[in-house]
Motif scaffolding. Structure first.
Motif, PDB file in Angstrom:
ATOM      1  N   VAL A  21     -12.312   7.676  24.481  1.00 32.94           N
ATOM      2  CA  VAL A  21     -13.175   8.840  24.319  1.00 32.94           C
ATOM      3  C   VAL A  21     -12.410  10.043  24.865  1.00 32.94           C
ATOM      4  CG1 VAL A  21     -15.335   9.913  25.050  1.00 32.94           C
ATOM      5  CG2 VAL A  21     -15.273   7.469  24.489  1.00 32.94           C
ATOM      6  N   GLY A  65     -12.162  -1.168  44.533  1.00 30.43           N
ATOM      7  CA  GLY A  65     -11.442  -2.451  44.544  1.00 30.43           C
ATOM      8  C   GLY A  65     -12.326  -3.647  44.768  1.00 30.43           C
ATOM      9  N   GLY A  93     -15.329  -4.627  42.692  1.00 30.33           N
ATOM     10  CA  GLY A  93     -16.358  -4.560  41.653  1.00 30.33           C
ATOM     11  C   GLY A  93     -16.996  -5.893  41.312  1.00 30.33           C
ATOM     12  N   MET A  94     -16.285  -7.001  41.598  1.00 31.86           N
ATOM     13  CA  MET A  94     -16.811  -8.309  41.169  1.00 31.86           C
ATOM     14  C   MET A  94     -18.205  -8.562  41.749  1.00 31.86           C
ATOM     15  SD  MET A  94     -14.505  -9.201  39.174  1.00 31.86           S
ATOM     16  CE  MET A  94     -13.102  -8.147  38.885  1.00 31.86           C
TER      17      MET A  94
HETATM   18  C1  FAD Z   1      -4.934  -5.276  40.881  1.00 36.24           C
HETATM   19  C2  FAD Z   1      -6.417  -5.268  41.082  1.00 36.24           C
HETATM   20  C3  FAD Z   1      -7.016  -6.317  41.757  1.00 36.24           C
HETATM   21  C4  FAD Z   1      -8.373  -6.350  41.962  1.00 36.24           C
HETATM   22  N1  FAD Z   1      -8.930  -7.403  42.611  1.00 36.24           N
HETATM   23  C5  FAD Z   1     -10.261  -7.442  42.826  1.00 36.24           C
HETATM   24  C6  FAD Z   1     -10.867  -8.534  43.509  1.00 36.24           C
HETATM   25  O1  FAD Z   1     -10.197  -9.478  43.913  1.00 36.24           O
HETATM   26  N2  FAD Z   1     -12.212  -8.506  43.703  1.00 36.24           N
HETATM   27  C7  FAD Z   1     -12.979  -7.480  43.255  1.00 36.24           C
HETATM   28  O2  FAD Z   1     -14.188  -7.486  43.468  1.00 36.24           O
HETATM   29  N3  FAD Z   1     -12.436  -6.454  42.572  1.00 36.24           N
HETATM   30  C8  FAD Z   1     -11.100  -6.402  42.354  1.00 36.24           C
HETATM   31  N4  FAD Z   1     -10.550  -5.345  41.689  1.00 36.24           N
HETATM   32  C9  FAD Z   1     -11.435  -4.262  41.229  1.00 36.24           C
HETATM   33  C10 FAD Z   1     -12.127  -4.653  39.929  1.00 36.24           C
HETATM   34  O3  FAD Z   1     -11.138  -4.953  38.980  1.00 36.24           O
HETATM   35  C11 FAD Z   1     -12.977  -3.492  39.452  1.00 36.24           C
HETATM   36  O4  FAD Z   1     -13.922  -3.164  40.456  1.00 36.24           O
HETATM   37  C12 FAD Z   1     -13.733  -3.855  38.162  1.00 36.24           C
HETATM   38  O5  FAD Z   1     -12.817  -4.134  37.152  1.00 36.24           O
HETATM   39  C13 FAD Z   1     -14.619  -2.711  37.748  1.00 36.24           C
HETATM   40  O6  FAD Z   1     -15.174  -3.023  36.492  1.00 36.24           O
HETATM   41  P1  FAD Z   1     -15.556  -1.860  35.492  1.00 36.24           P
HETATM   42  O7  FAD Z   1     -15.924  -2.513  34.210  1.00 36.24           O
HETATM   43  O8  FAD Z   1     -16.539  -0.952  36.126  1.00 36.24           O
HETATM   44  O9  FAD Z   1     -14.238  -0.989  35.325  1.00 36.24           O
HETATM   45  P2  FAD Z   1     -12.820  -1.365  34.716  1.00 36.24           P
HETATM   46  O10 FAD Z   1     -12.627  -2.845  34.713  1.00 36.24           O
HETATM   47  O11 FAD Z   1     -11.820  -0.503  35.396  1.00 36.24           O
HETATM   48  O12 FAD Z   1     -12.996  -0.930  33.217  1.00 36.24           O
HETATM   49  C14 FAD Z   1     -13.115   0.432  32.849  1.00 36.24           C
HETATM   50  C15 FAD Z   1     -12.900   0.461  31.351  1.00 36.24           C
HETATM   51  O13 FAD Z   1     -13.139   1.764  30.880  1.00 36.24           O
HETATM   52  C16 FAD Z   1     -12.200   2.046  29.865  1.00 36.24           C
HETATM   53  N5  FAD Z   1     -12.065   3.500  29.745  1.00 36.24           N
HETATM   54  C17 FAD Z   1     -11.715   4.382  30.703  1.00 36.24           C
HETATM   55  N6  FAD Z   1     -11.708   5.642  30.211  1.00 36.24           N
HETATM   56  C18 FAD Z   1     -12.070   5.554  28.914  1.00 36.24           C
HETATM   57  C19 FAD Z   1     -12.235   6.508  27.869  1.00 36.24           C
HETATM   58  N7  FAD Z   1     -12.050   7.824  28.059  1.00 36.24           N
HETATM   59  N8  FAD Z   1     -12.598   6.057  26.643  1.00 36.24           N
HETATM   60  C20 FAD Z   1     -12.806   4.723  26.422  1.00 36.24           C
HETATM   61  N9  FAD Z   1     -12.667   3.773  27.375  1.00 36.24           N
HETATM   62  C21 FAD Z   1     -12.303   4.187  28.602  1.00 36.24           C
HETATM   63  C22 FAD Z   1     -10.917   1.401  30.378  1.00 36.24           C
HETATM   64  O14 FAD Z   1     -10.016   1.200  29.322  1.00 36.24           O
HETATM   65  C23 FAD Z   1     -11.454   0.098  30.966  1.00 36.24           C
HETATM   66  O15 FAD Z   1     -11.495  -0.916  30.007  1.00 36.24           O
HETATM   67  C24 FAD Z   1      -9.176  -5.289  41.472  1.00 36.24           C
HETATM   68  C25 FAD Z   1      -8.575  -4.241  40.771  1.00 36.24           C
HETATM   69  C26 FAD Z   1      -7.220  -4.226  40.580  1.00 36.24           C
HETATM   70  C27 FAD Z   1      -6.618  -3.080  39.816  1.00 36.24           C
END
Ligand code: FAD
Length: 401
Positions: A125, A319, A321-322
Motif C-alpha cells: 500500500v 519483538g 508479538g506471538m
Molecule cells: C528476528 C525476529 C525474531 C522474533 N522473535 C520473536 C519471538 O521469539 N517471540 C515473539 O513473540 N516475537 C518475536 N518477534 C516479533 C514478531 O515477529 C512480531 O511481533 C510479529 O510478527 C508481529 O506480527 P504482525 O502480523 O503484527 O506484523 P509483521 O509480522 O511484522 O507483519 C506486518 C506485515 O505488514 C506488511 N506490510 C507492511 N507495510 C505494508 C504496506 N505499506 N502495504 C502492504 N503490506 C505492508 C509486511 O509486509 C508484513 O507482512 C521476532 C521478530 C523478529 C524480526
C-alpha cells in the motif's frame, strides 16, 4: 511472566491458550508444542533484577508466580542444559513454541478457501487517503482510499497490521513505532547432541553486557539424528556484536556478518549440548527480520487520533508479538464491528479492558501519545537498555517507571 504488569501477563497467558487451542482444534502442522521457557541471566545484576521481579510477581499474583521457578544451583542449571557459568535462570510453564510462518499460512489458506479473504500479495500500500466527500449512495460510506501500484480500493474502515512499517502510511507514528533490524540463524546441532533441548531459551547479558536490551533467543526444531533436522533457531546478537545500525532500519536485505559469527559461537559457551561441541556452530541459514519497537513498550491498538474516523492500528509488539497479536487483533476487530453496527466503539473498548480482554495500556489515545513522547526516543532507550521498559528492571533503576 514476571517482568510486566499483571493485566498484561494475564492477557499474554490468554493469547497462548487461544493460539494453542486453535492450532490443536484445527490440527495445524506448525511444529507447535507446549514447552517451558528457560530464561537465562549471565550477569549478577540482571539476575538480581529478575529475582526481584519474580518476588514481586509472587506477592501480586501467587497463582501466576507458581508457574515460574528460579534456579541457580549448578545441578539444576545442568538439568536444564545450561552451563554452570550462568548466574541464574527461570523456568516458566505455560509457554509454547511454533513455526509462525506455517501457522499464519494455514490461516490465510483456510480463509481464502472459505472465500472470505481477498489476499493481494506483493502489493504494498503506497498511501491511505481520506475521502473528503464520501459517496452518500454507498452503504456503509467509503471513508478512505487505499492506493497501490495495482489499483485503488475504497473502504469504510482500514485496519493497519503493518507493525514496524506503520509510519510509512501514518507518518505521525514515526517516533512511536520504530523498525528494528534483528538477525536470525538456523544452526546445525553438534553431532554429539543426543536429545532435543527440553526448553526454549532466552539469554540476557550473554556477552556480559549490562545493557538490558541485550538478548538472544533460541528454539530447537524437532530433533533427529538426521542432522538435516533439529536446527537450533537462534536470534538476536544485536547489542553484543552489531557493526551496522539496527534501530530505525527497515531494510531486511542486509545481514551483519559479525552478528552471525557471534550467534554461531554463542551456544557452545552457554548450553550443554553434548561431549564434543565445536567452539562455533555452522549456520545453515542466516537472515534478518524487522520488528516494531513501541516507544512506551506497549502495542498500539485502536483508532488513530488526528485522522478522520475509520483508520485503525494494531501494531508494535516490541519483538513480542506471538503472545499478543492474536487477541489485540480480535479486540480491534470487535471495536470496529461495534462501530459499524451503530454502537459505541469507545464504550466497547472500555468493556474489553474491564473484562481483561485487552490491557488498558494498549489502547491508543492522545494522552498516551503525549506521555510516550516524554520518554527518551527509541534509539536512546535501546542504547541505555530500557527498550521494552518493564521487562528488564533497568527502567526502574534509571527512574523511568
Ligand atoms: C528476528 C525476529 C525474531 C522474533 N522473535 C520473536 C519471538 O521469539 N517471540 C515473539 O513473540 N516475537 C518475536 N518477534 C516479533 C514478531 O515477529 C512480531 O511481533 C510479529 O510478527 C508481529 O506480527 P504482525 O502480523 O503484527 O506484523 P509483521 O509480522 O511484522 O507483519 C506486518 C506485515 O505488514 C506488511 N506490510 C507492511 N507495510 C505494508 C504496506 N505499506 N502495504 C502492504 N503490506 C505492508 C509486511 O509486509 C508484513 O507482512 C521476532 C521478530 C523478529 C524480526
Amino acid at each position: 511472566l514476571y517482568s510486566k504488569s499483571i493485566d498484561v501477563v494475564d492477557f499474554e497467558v490468554q493469547n497462548c491458550i487461544e493460539v494453542g487451542s486453535y492450532i490443536e482444534q484445527n490440527k495445524i502442522q506448525c511444529e507447535y508444542r507446549p514447552v517451558p521457557a528457560c530464561r537465562t541471566f549471565w550477569t549478577e545484576r540482571s539476575w538480581s533484577r529478575a529475582s526481584k521481579a519474580l518476588d514481586r510477581l509472587n506477592k501480586e499474583s501467587p497463582e501466576l508466580g507458581q508457574k515460574v521457578a528460579a534456579i541457580s544451583e549448578k545441578d539444576d542449571l545442568a538439568k536444564a542444559n545450561v552451563q554452570p557459568s550462568c548466574s541464574g535462570a527461570t523456568l516458566t510453564q505455560g509457554a509454547a513454541g511454533l513455526w509462525p510462518y506455517k501457522y499464519v499460512s494455514w490461516i490465510l489458506t483456510d480463509l481464502i478457501k472459505k472465500g472470505v479473504l481477498n489476499l493481494q500479495t506483493n502489493t504494498p500500500v503506497l498511501s491511505i487517503e481520506p475521502i473528503s466527500a464520501p459517496d452518500s449512495d454507498q452503504s456503509p460510506k467509503a471513508r478512505y482510499k487505499v492506493v497501490t501500484e495495482r489499483g485503488t480500493i475504497e473502504a469504510h474502515n482500514v485496519l493497519l497490521a503493518t507493525n514496524a512499517y506503520t509510519s510509512h502510511l501514518i507518518p505521525s507514528f514515526a517516533d512511536l513505532i520504530v523498525p528494528v533490524r534483528e538477525t536470525m540463524t538456523a544452526l546445525k546441532p553438534p553431532t554429539s547432541q543426543a536429545e532435543r533441548l527440553p526448553h526454549t531459551y532466552g539469554f540476557i547479558g550473554l556477552a556480559r553486557s549490562e545493557n538490558g536490551s541485550s538478548s538472544e533467543y533460541l528454539i530447537q526444531r524437532p530433533f533427529s539424528t538426521n542432522k538435516t533436522e533439529g536446527h537450533l533457531m537462534l536470534g538476536g546478537g544485536r547489542i553484543s556484536a552489531a557493526t551496522i545500525p539496527s534501530v530505525g532500519q527497515s531494510d531486511d536485505s542486509l545481514i551483519d556478518s559479525s552478528v552471525v559469527a557471534y550467534l554461531c559461537s554463542a551456544l557452545p559457551s552457554s548450553l550443554l549440548l553434548g561431549d564434543d561441541v565445536p567452539a562455533s556452530l555452522t549456520a545453515d541459514a542466516a537472515w534478518t527480520g524487522i520488528w516494531g519497537a513501541s516507544r512506551d513498550g506497549n502495542p498500539w491498538v485502536g483508532d488513530v487520533p488526528g485522522y478522520p474516523e475509520g483508520l485503525w492500528v494494531c501494531a508494535a509488539y516490541t519483538g513480542h508479538g506471538m503472545p499478543n497479536a492474536t487477541l489485540c487483533a480480535k479486540a480491534a476487530v470487535q471495536i470496529i464491528g461495534e462501530e459499524n453496527g451503530g454502537g459505541d466503539g469507545v464504550a466497547l473498548a472500555l468493556k474489553l479492558v474491564e473484562g481483561g480482554k485487552l490491557p488498558r495500556s494498549y489502547l491508543i489515545s492522545k494522552e498516551r501519545i503525549e506521555k510516550a513522547r516524554k520518554l527518551p526516543d527509541v534509539e536512546t532507550q535501546d542504547s541505555i537498555g530500557i527498550l521494552g521498559l518493564k521487562r528488564t528492571g533497568a527502567a526502574e533503576d534509571l527512574g523511568y517507571i
